[in-house]
Design an enzyme around this catalytic site. Structure first.
Site, PDB file in Angstrom:
ATOM      1  N   GLU A 177       0.826  -1.203   0.000  1.00  0.00           N
ATOM      2  CA  GLU A 177       0.000   0.000   0.000  1.00  0.00           C
ATOM      3  C   GLU A 177       0.862   1.256   0.000  1.00  0.00           C
ATOM      4  OE1 GLU A 177      -0.823  -2.662   2.066  1.00  0.00           O
ATOM      5  OE2 GLU A 177      -2.360  -3.264   0.628  1.00  0.00           O
ATOM      6  N   GLN A 178       1.920   1.238   0.783  1.00  0.00           N
ATOM      7  CA  GLN A 178       2.793   2.410   0.837  1.00  0.00           C
ATOM      8  C   GLN A 178       3.401   2.702  -0.526  1.00  0.00           C
ATOM      9  OE1 GLN A 178       5.659   1.612   3.903  1.00  0.00           O
ATOM     10  NE2 GLN A 178       4.264   2.164   5.589  1.00  0.00           N
TER      11      GLN A 178
END
Length: 576
Positions: A473-474
């Site tokens: 996600e990052q």
């Protein structure tokens, strides 16, 4: 059939009467009193002036009756055009009458008190029905028989007028008295000329003759030095007039009662039988002084002809010593483009506002229609180096059987519509990655290859701890927001009330681009792309030029791509 005609006739008669009762007319508070002589024919005009160009009509009523005075000429009291006729007048006709002027937008009325008088004992007239007129001693002037212009025949000529003084025939010697039509010219006015002068004529109506009598109270006033008359209007001006229109020109003069005020055109006075030009005379005594009057001569032009534009109309005032004049020049109207510009601007503004409103309401449908209809006619875009139309970022299931609705949407419904029906190419982690590939490298590489980043949000994901905390996600959000500038699309599979628990990046994206909410079910059946959800999602996707892979392609939850083994759809590598 005959009964139907009678019924329609009654309705046509009742509608105007009902409308008269419904309309509310503005009443002019005029104190108008008319004196008529018994057994004489009389014609009186409505004090209100109708505007025929606006469709004004005049109706007379007696007392408080709601029934108009008859227009039947066989009736003793009847209406012809705007005039009220008494044929002849009787004592019982005394009372008050209402003259009403109306059109489709307004209604005006005025009250007229009529008194029918019998002759005074020993006289041939009633002293109450006299019209005072004044002339200066030692001057010249004229007495005008009032209110007789209505008795002109079809040739516009008055009947012969006979003059009397104190009920005795007046000798017209052409020295002191001259009879000209309805005027009695008096030369060198003297004190002995005082008295009551009667002008009398006979008028034939429907084969029968009726007398017409007017009584003038001739008053002599002291000789005085004449003041110079002042023409208040016109003032050597121009007036726009449409060809064929009806207009009035007013010559307004302040002067003596004996001053002559009249109009000239093309070097000549207005003829009394002119078919298009007619003069009307009025005078009002000044309240401040009895020696000055407002003299008004109105030139009524029934139809503006082309020759009237060639020469000016000249207002003339003269007495024995003074001659003054002023003119009015008729000109063709100048086109008024201002109204057209204002109207065009209003229409343009309204059109733009309507188009903007329509676009805001139907923006998604318009854009999608344009893509579907016109994409084939547009030139091909240069390659942007992207492989995928969208990278799908979603919460990873914690075990088998968990989040089955999410898996159905990600692996079944989303590919079925976007890939199967519209030919988009999606990268879905767990379907398009290969066994043993590093999560960080897969995410980093494929987000860069994607034109959109679709983030799927659901409730009860542990306070959304999966967003922004795992490596995948990052990397995805970082590449989309910072490095690559990829457009991010948020999808809510379930309504989320509290976004404060989410990372700042997600809150920022929602505030700037909004969120698309899922409103369907998760049944494994073909999806209709015409629902609002799919239209909104397609609107956020890039314009698609490729043909769909299959309009009815159904994907399973365990897809196999090429010949390489894929990870099971419900099981994913741990993040980080």
């Amino acid at each position: 059939m005959e009964n139907m005609k009678v019924l329609l006739g009654l309705i046509c008669l009742m509608v105007p009467l009902l409308s008269l009762e419904i309309d509310v007319c503005t009443e002019y508070p005029n104190q108008i009193v008319l004196f008529l002589s018994v057994n004489e024919i009389d014609i009186r005009k409505c004090p209100l002036t109708p505007n025929k160009m606006h469709g004004d009509t005049i109706i007379w009523y007696k007392n408080d009756s709601k029934t108009p005075i008859s227009a039947d000429r066989d009736s003793r009291i009847h209406q012809q055009n705007e005039h009220l006729w008494f044929v002849p007048a009787k004592v019982e006709d005394s009372g008050y009458y209402y003259c009403i002027v109306r059109n489709s937008t307004y209604c005006l009325k005025t009250k007229v008190t009529v008194t029918v008088l019998e002759n005074d004992p020993g006289l041939c007239y009633s002293t109450q029905a006299t019209f005072p007129q004044r002339l200066h001693i030692a001057g010249d002037g004229s007495l005008v028989c009032p209110y007789v212009s209505y008795f002109k025949d079809e040739n516009n000529e008055l009947p012969e007028v006979q003059w009397y003084k104190n009920c005795k025939p007046l000798l017209l010697d052409n020295v002191s008295f001259f009879g000209v039509k309805d005027k009695l010219l008096v030369r060198n006015v003297a004190e002995e000329h005082r008295g009551d002068y009667i002008c009398r004529m006979s008028y034939t109506f429907r084969g029968k003759q009726y007398p017409v009598t007017r009584v003038i109270q001739f008053i002599t006033i002291d000789e005085n030095k004449r003041d110079r008359p002042v023409i208040l209007s016109p003032r050597n001006e121009t007036i726009e007039a449409d060809p064929g229109s009806m207009i009035q020109l007013i010559c307004n003069v302040t002067g003596q009662f004996s001053d002559l005020v009249y109009w000239k055109w093309n070097g000549s006075e207005i003829e009394w039988n002119d078919p298009f030009l007619a003069e009307d005379y009025q005078f009002v005594e000044h309240p401040s002084t009895k020696r000055k009057y407002t003299l008004i001569t109105t030139l009524n032009i029934s139809e503006v002809k082309s020759q009237f534009y060639r020469y000016p109309f000249i207002c003339v005032v003269k007495n024995t010593n003074i001659f003054e004049s002023a003119h009015v020049q008729l000109i063709y109207p100048v086109p008024d483009f201002k109204n057209y510009l204002i109207g065009g601007f209003i229409i343009l503004t309204a059109t733009i506002v309507c188009c903007v409103c329509i676009y805001k309401v139907f923006k998604v449908d318009i854009v999608l229609w344009y893509r579907d209809s016109c994409s084939g006619f547009l030139p091909s875009k240069a390659s942007d180096g992207k492989t995928y139309d969208a990278y799908i970022l979603y919460p990873k299931t914690l075990g088998e059987g968990s989040f089955s609705d999410l898996d159905t949407f990600v692996f079944k419904l989303l590919p079925e519509v976007l890939e199967g029906q519209f030919g988009y190419k999606l990268f879905i982690y767990g379907r398009d990655d290969y066994v043993g590939e590093d999560t960080i490298e897969v995410t980093n590489e494929n987000v860069k290859k994607s034109r959109r980043l679709i983030i799927i949000l659901v409730r009860d994901m542990g306070g959304f701890s999966w967003l922004g905390q795992s490596s995948e996600e990052q990397i995805a959000i970082y590449n989309a927001l910072i490095q690559e500038g990829i457009k991010i699309v948020l999808l809510e599979l379930e309504k989320i009330q509290d976004y404060e628990k989410m990372p700042d990046s997600i809150q920022f994206i929602k505030q700037k681009h909004g969120v698309i909410c899922w409103s369907g079910d998760f049944q494994e059946r073909p999806q209709s792309a015409k629902t609002r959800f799919w239209k909104n999602l397609r609107y956020q996707m890039p314009a698609q030029r490729r043909s769909p892979l299959s309009k009815h392609r159904l994907l399973t939850l365990d897809p196999v791509r090429d010949t390489k083994e894929k990870l099971p759809a419900a099981t994913h590598l741990p993040l980080g």
